[in-house]
Design a protein around this motif. Structure first.
Motif, PDB file in Angstrom:
ATOM      1  N   VAL A   6       0.855  -1.179   0.000  1.00 57.65           N
ATOM      2  CA  VAL A   6       0.000   0.000   0.000  1.00 57.65           C
ATOM      3  C   VAL A   6       0.893   1.231   0.000  1.00 57.65           C
ATOM      4  O   VAL A   6       1.797   1.359   0.824  1.00 57.65           O
ATOM      5  N   LYS A   7       0.646   2.132  -0.932  1.00 55.82           N
ATOM      6  CA  LYS A   7       1.438   3.357  -0.981  1.00 55.82           C
ATOM      7  C   LYS A   7       0.978   4.291   0.129  1.00 55.82           C
ATOM      8  O   LYS A   7      -0.210   4.559   0.284  1.00 55.82           O
ATOM      9  N   PRO A   8       1.911   4.784   0.944  1.00 59.66           N
ATOM     10  CA  PRO A   8       1.517   5.672   2.043  1.00 59.66           C
ATOM     11  C   PRO A   8       0.788   6.914   1.531  1.00 59.66           C
ATOM     12  O   PRO A   8       1.150   7.489   0.505  1.00 59.66           O
ATOM     13  N   VAL A   9      -0.230   7.333   2.259  1.00 62.22           N
ATOM     14  CA  VAL A   9      -1.005   8.521   1.904  1.00 62.22           C
ATOM     15  C   VAL A   9      -0.250   9.761   2.398  1.00 62.22           C
ATOM     16  O   VAL A   9      -0.010   9.899   3.602  1.00 62.22           O
ATOM     17  N   HIS A 122      -2.212  16.243  -7.537  1.00 61.69           N
ATOM     18  CA  HIS A 122      -3.369  15.482  -7.038  1.00 61.69           C
ATOM     19  C   HIS A 122      -2.958  14.352  -6.098  1.00 61.69           C
ATOM     20  O   HIS A 122      -3.493  13.247  -6.157  1.00 61.69           O
ATOM     21  N   SER A 123      -2.010  14.633  -5.211  1.00 57.82           N
ATOM     22  CA  SER A 123      -1.476  13.567  -4.346  1.00 57.82           C
ATOM     23  C   SER A 123      -1.727  13.769  -2.864  1.00 57.82           C
ATOM     24  O   SER A 123      -1.757  12.798  -2.106  1.00 57.82           O
ATOM     25  N   VAL A 124      -1.910  15.004  -2.410  1.00 58.25           N
ATOM     26  CA  VAL A 124      -1.900  15.301  -0.970  1.00 58.25           C
ATOM     27  C   VAL A 124      -3.311  15.247  -0.374  1.00 58.25           C
ATOM     28  O   VAL A 124      -4.252  15.817  -0.928  1.00 58.25           O
ATOM     29  N   THR A 125      -3.429  14.547   0.735  1.00 58.39           N
ATOM     30  CA  THR A 125      -4.656  14.576   1.534  1.00 58.39           C
ATOM     31  C   THR A 125      -4.457  15.545   2.686  1.00 58.39           C
ATOM     32  O   THR A 125      -3.494  15.417   3.445  1.00 58.39           O
ATOM     33  N   ILE A 126      -5.335  16.522   2.800  1.00 57.20           N
ATOM     34  CA  ILE A 126      -5.312  17.447   3.932  1.00 57.20           C
ATOM     35  C   ILE A 126      -6.396  17.014   4.909  1.00 57.20           C
ATOM     36  O   ILE A 126      -7.543  16.772   4.516  1.00 57.20           O
ATOM     37  N   ILE A 127      -6.015  16.892   6.174  1.00 53.25           N
ATOM     38  CA  ILE A 127      -6.960  16.539   7.233  1.00 53.25           C
ATOM     39  C   ILE A 127      -7.089  17.733   8.168  1.00 53.25           C
ATOM     40  O   ILE A 127      -6.094  18.206   8.718  1.00 53.25           O
TER      41      ILE A 127
END
Length: 361
Positions: A6-9, A122-127
């Motif tokens: 699994v590729k790290p998010v 289109h790679s970064v998830t912001i929480i």
């Protein structure tokens, strides 16, 4: 047979770290999943600017063996709400942290722009598990030394999704949206990537912390201390603290499918920070329970008891050494083991830097 990795998010974590202590559970789950190879923490941001908040974030990053993770704080106007239980004071006094004052931390908006500009499209998830102050300010930025794009353009180009603990659905008022209503309204009206909300109603049922504070094998833990100090101070927390923020991190990294469905549409934020929902809107969704909430509760309680890898190694190794060696030999063995751990962690940091460099090309 080769297994699919699994590729790290890649994650930027934005928290108000202080008015409540579910933020502690949230950052712990983030580090737990990073240790499991499921997440890559690009930065930890504070959406408040009370003195010490940068240090608190640095405490957790240091405890989980990642003291190099950048910390950003708002340098302009921001809320300065902090914890009334004073667990942050305890953590700052008790645990190592290189960042001593907020002035030593980066400007949150500049750090956002610097990191986003360096990441693949289109790679970064912001929480976000706090206020939308930083993201609103980011959207309002123009070109700078990091990118020729405006903030809105940079978000659209680099961000994969935004996952928020925010709102009450289908309508109501919720703390994170309400306290900085202008920023919330700006972000949710102008954000051009998918947005997932974990609303108030999702986390309010999920109680966390009792297994942690009753686990005698966990010692010298800022995570345990925050829950240990705070739970007895409020009658409503007698079964554990509500897990609002933890659910957002869990969904952002592992996805929503196992536990939730999505109700699609778009949030509508009023001037006073209350929210309604437009079913005809596009690009946003809020979580709806699918699995028994107790399943998520058990998982969260398990994840927040995670301890840093090197700390586990040290405990086991020291115990074994004590059985077999004299005092002087024990110390030498422990020191040698710590040197090995330092080398392993240095190799991990070097590898992460190499991967980031390749991904940015």
């Amino acid at each position: 047979m080769a297994q699919n990795r699994v590729k790290p998010v890649p994650v930027i974590f934005d928290s108000d770290m202080g008015p409540d202590y579910d933020d502690v559970g949230a950052i712990t789950i983030l580090h737990t999943l990073a240790d499991k190879g499921e997440a890559k923490i690009l930065a930890t941001m504070a959406s408040t600017n009370y003195e010490g908040v940068a240090g608190v974030l640095n405490v957790f990053n240091t405890y989980f063996n990642k003291p190099w993770i950048p910390v950003g704080v708002p340098k302009g106007t921001a809320l300065n709400l902090r914890d009334w239980q004073h667990w942050t004071d305890t953590l700052l006094a008790k645990y190592p942290h290189k960042i001593k004052t907020n002035t030593e931390a980066a400007d949150a908006v500049k750090l956002y722009r610097k990191i986003l500009a360096s990441q693949p499209d289109h790679s970064v998830t912001i929480i976000t598990v706090g206020f939308l102050t930083n993201l609103s300010n980011l959207l309002n930025t123009g070109a700078d030394e990091y990118s020729s794009l405006t903030g809105k353009e940079l978000v659209k180009k680099k961000v994969k999704q935004l996952v928020c603990m925010a709102g009450r659905f289908p309508s109501g008022s919720e703390f994170n949206v309400m306290k900085d209503a202008p920023s919330s309204k700006n972000v949710y009206e102008n954000w051009d990537t998918p947005v997932i909300f974990s609303g108030f109603e999702i986390g309010v049922k999920i109680k966390a912390g009792l297994p942690l504070i009753h686990n005698s094998t966990i010692q010298n833990s800022p995570v345990k201390d925050a829950f240990r100090i705070s739970i007895p101070m409020a009658a409503e927390d007698s079964l554990g603290r509500c897990s609002w923020d933890e659910t957002a991190v869990l969904v952002a990294i592992r996805g929503y499918n196992l536990f939730y469905d999505l109700h699609k549409g778009k949030i509508v934020v009023a001037a006073d920070g209350s929210n309604t929902w437009d079913d005809k809107g596009i690009g946003q969704a809020y979580l709806v329970e699918k699995a028994d909430y107790k399943t998520v509760q058990d998982l969260i309680n398990e994840l927040i008891m995670h301890q840093p890898v090197s700390k586990i190694i040290n405990k086991r190794s020291i115990g074994q050494v004590r059985k077999n060696q004299s005092t002087g030999s024990r110390i030498a063995k422990i020191e040698a083991l710590n040197r090995k751990i330092d080398k392993i962690e240095a190799n991990i940091r070097r590898r992460e830097t190499e991967i980031s460099r390749v991904e940015a090309q």
